[in-house]
Design a protein around this motif. Sequence first.
Motif, PDB file in Angstrom:
ATOM      1  N   PRO A 193       0.810  -1.219   0.000  1.00 18.73           N
ATOM      2  CA  PRO A 193       0.000   0.000   0.000  1.00 18.73           C
ATOM      3  C   PRO A 193       0.845   1.272   0.000  1.00 18.73           C
ATOM      4  CG  PRO A 193      -0.835  -1.573   1.596  1.00 18.73           C
ATOM      5  CD  PRO A 193       0.488  -2.096   1.125  1.00 18.73           C
ATOM      6  N   VAL A 195       1.433   4.896   1.271  1.00 15.01           N
ATOM      7  CA  VAL A 195       1.135   5.730   2.436  1.00 15.01           C
ATOM      8  C   VAL A 195       1.509   7.163   2.087  1.00 15.01           C
ATOM      9  CG1 VAL A 195       1.609   6.171   4.865  1.00 15.01           C
ATOM     10  CG2 VAL A 195       1.568   3.815   4.009  1.00 15.01           C
ATOM     11  N   LYS A 205      -7.572   6.545  -3.296  1.00 15.35           N
ATOM     12  CA  LYS A 205      -7.400   5.900  -1.994  1.00 15.35           C
ATOM     13  C   LYS A 205      -7.588   4.387  -2.106  1.00 15.35           C
ATOM     14  CE  LYS A 205      -8.945   9.888   0.738  1.00 15.35           C
ATOM     15  NZ  LYS A 205      -9.958  10.389   1.703  1.00 15.35           N
ATOM     16  N   ASP A 208      -4.533   2.952  -3.920  1.00 16.01           N
ATOM     17  CA  ASP A 208      -3.329   2.984  -3.092  1.00 16.01           C
ATOM     18  C   ASP A 208      -3.353   1.912  -2.007  1.00 16.01           C
ATOM     19  OD1 ASP A 208      -2.401   5.066  -4.611  1.00 16.01           O
ATOM     20  OD2 ASP A 208      -2.740   6.626  -3.115  1.00 16.01           O
ATOM     21  N   ARG A 209      -4.531   1.554  -1.528  1.00 15.14           N
ATOM     22  CA  ARG A 209      -4.641   0.524  -0.495  1.00 15.14           C
ATOM     23  C   ARG A 209      -4.427  -0.882  -1.055  1.00 15.14           C
ATOM     24  NH1 ARG A 209      -7.673   2.330   4.178  1.00 15.14           N
ATOM     25  NH2 ARG A 209      -8.507   0.237   4.492  1.00 15.14           N
ATOM     26  N   ASN A 210      -4.622  -1.057  -2.365  1.00 16.89           N
ATOM     27  CA  ASN A 210      -4.569  -2.388  -2.971  1.00 16.89           C
ATOM     28  C   ASN A 210      -3.441  -2.549  -3.985  1.00 16.89           C
ATOM     29  OD1 ASN A 210      -7.258  -3.918  -2.127  1.00 16.89           O
ATOM     30  ND2 ASN A 210      -7.767  -1.771  -2.424  1.00 16.89           N
ATOM     31  N   TRP A 473     -12.170   7.227   5.667  1.00 16.51           N
ATOM     32  CA  TRP A 473     -11.384   7.411   4.455  1.00 16.51           C
ATOM     33  C   TRP A 473     -12.205   7.253   3.181  1.00 16.51           C
ATOM     34  CZ3 TRP A 473     -10.975   3.675   0.682  1.00 16.51           C
ATOM     35  CH2 TRP A 473     -11.333   2.367   1.024  1.00 16.51           C
TER      36      TRP A 473
END
Length: 662
Positions: A193, A195, A205, A208-210, A473
């Motif tokens: 991910p 940050v 978002k 970016d998390r995956n 988020w």
Amino acid sequence: MSDFPTVAFSGRILFLCDNPGRITHQLAGGNLTREQAGALRDNVSTDEITPTTVMTVYDDRLADFPYVGYRAGNATPIGKGAVRQGGFAVVVGGKRYGKGSSRENSPMAEHSAGIRLVIAESFERIYRQNAHNVGLLTSTDLGLVERIQRGEAIPLAEFTDGHDELTQHIIRAGGLLAFSKEYMQGAAALPTPVVTDRPRSLVRKIIDRNLVRAPWLSADAPPPKVGEGIFLKVDWRFSHEYFTGMAAHLMEGAFGKPAPISDPSTIVAFQDHLTYVTRSPVHQKMGLIEGVRSLADGHYAFVNGYGVKGHGAVPGSLGSEGICHAMMAERYVLPGQVAVGTDSHTPHSGSLGALCFGAGATDMANAWVSGLVRCKYPGVCRVELRGKLQPGVHAKDVVLELLRSPYIAEGGGIGMVFEYAGQVVERMSVDDRATLTNMVAELGGFSGIVAPDAQTVKYLKERRGVDFAIEPWMRSDPDAVYENAISIDCSTIEPMFAAPGDPGNGVPYSRIGCSVPVDIAYGGSCTAGKRADFDEYLEVFSWGLQHGLKVPQKVSLFLQFGTQDVKRYCEEKNMLPVFEQAGAEMLMPGCGACANCGPGSSTDAGQVTVSAINRNFPGRSGPGQVWLASPASVAASALAGELITFAELKRRVAKGEVPTSY
């Protein structure tokens, strides 16, 4: 191919132009220069490269079928086997080549027929990615035509330059599965991910998390830029029967049988497109029933062999449990997740605040094994829908208005995520939001999304019994940066009709300028078979019956549920007697006429259809002419026997201009 610094094209060049005589000339052995070819066809769709009736084939037999649905003027001049027999190695087209359904059959058919390179002014995202996945080269450099005709060998770098690093590796490897076997196994498939404190849109978002870094990048590498190839860890992978067998065939060819699939509990397979095939004159005439059965056999072999969740035909009925996109929203996808499906209308579930997008069979085969999906880091276009919709104007009208904008017509939306926001969206139900996100496919976009809110929470509770808490988020930051922004004053939008040939041919009803009689009215599909859509049908037909109106005998009206849940809703609300009294034939869930496979499809070129489906490319719903409209306008047109809005129908009845009995 990666072993060779240059690529030579020994075959001929086929120019896809508007003039049917020039197409016939080329097929007969004549060669043209770029100038002699004249205007190139824009918007060559995958429905034309491999029509729906060809999609029962998913092996080397595809070589006989590229462009059999291609329209030049009013003709379809390319017959079965013509491209293969013509010895063509290069095809040249215009803008937005490969638009439409995400069917990998199209580049596979071209490649199987001997085509090694497709040159076009611009490409649709999914088509081009599918081409690279199967080893078909692409280029937007029309200057290559003259060089190839001179016999010049073209450096391979000219086909990789300009692409992101990941795509370059895939092209050099000869396709996605070969690349994945070498690079994306084990630890390389774990998310890394991003940050950051920078302001971001909701889409960014989720990505970016995956995000899964390419193996040649370090964990602290800069975030990807728009257009760069990436891999994402996915929450849901789903397919339908057109592609399940093909993807399984590709997967097992690359990874062995049984293949080591990742987390089968998050894989869903649907039989939804072809359950009405026995009521399809086209499939019967072309002798495709056995081919459809073969597709279903391949589909269930995967479902049963790998223990994944399957939704299929309903026993004793031609219908299915439901259309895949609609069922993913009704049963599976949650806000903030990532879902990929083998259909361009996968963004349907973006209405819940998830990132959902279509991919081809090779991508799905890879996703089944790795749990990852390849895509490009997308740009994001914020669409602000402000003001208030006028009475009689619905979500479908908003999309048709957006589709005819210069930004979309000129290809500005290709590969973008459309983030819908504003007062109009806030007041929409999740069903209506799904119309906006579903038809991102027609906008040329990568996906569509609406940030989750109280409407989303209500939908999940009422439809699925899920108590969902929106996390902080799950929204776009106020100062997020977008690649483009569109603001539409929705109070100025009129009820819209899209003229035959393309969903972008939108015309406000007041500007059609003449009476357009209709022979068929169809309400259904993933776009227009939802609960909210049936509420629209009910309002119009209830009013019609109260005023002595029924569908005239010359018009055939079909209403098809999107899912069994929608059917139950209609039964609970006692809608069915109204529809049947009005003259509708009710159809169990399935893609049906939208896929030219079932009641509601035209059977003659002279027929005119008014339809609530999402696209009206040539041949999409039979040989006739298809006008697109909202569910309310489709229902009103069915009652009037011509294109009309509900408001205009009511005005005419009030003035005694429409007969009140049939």
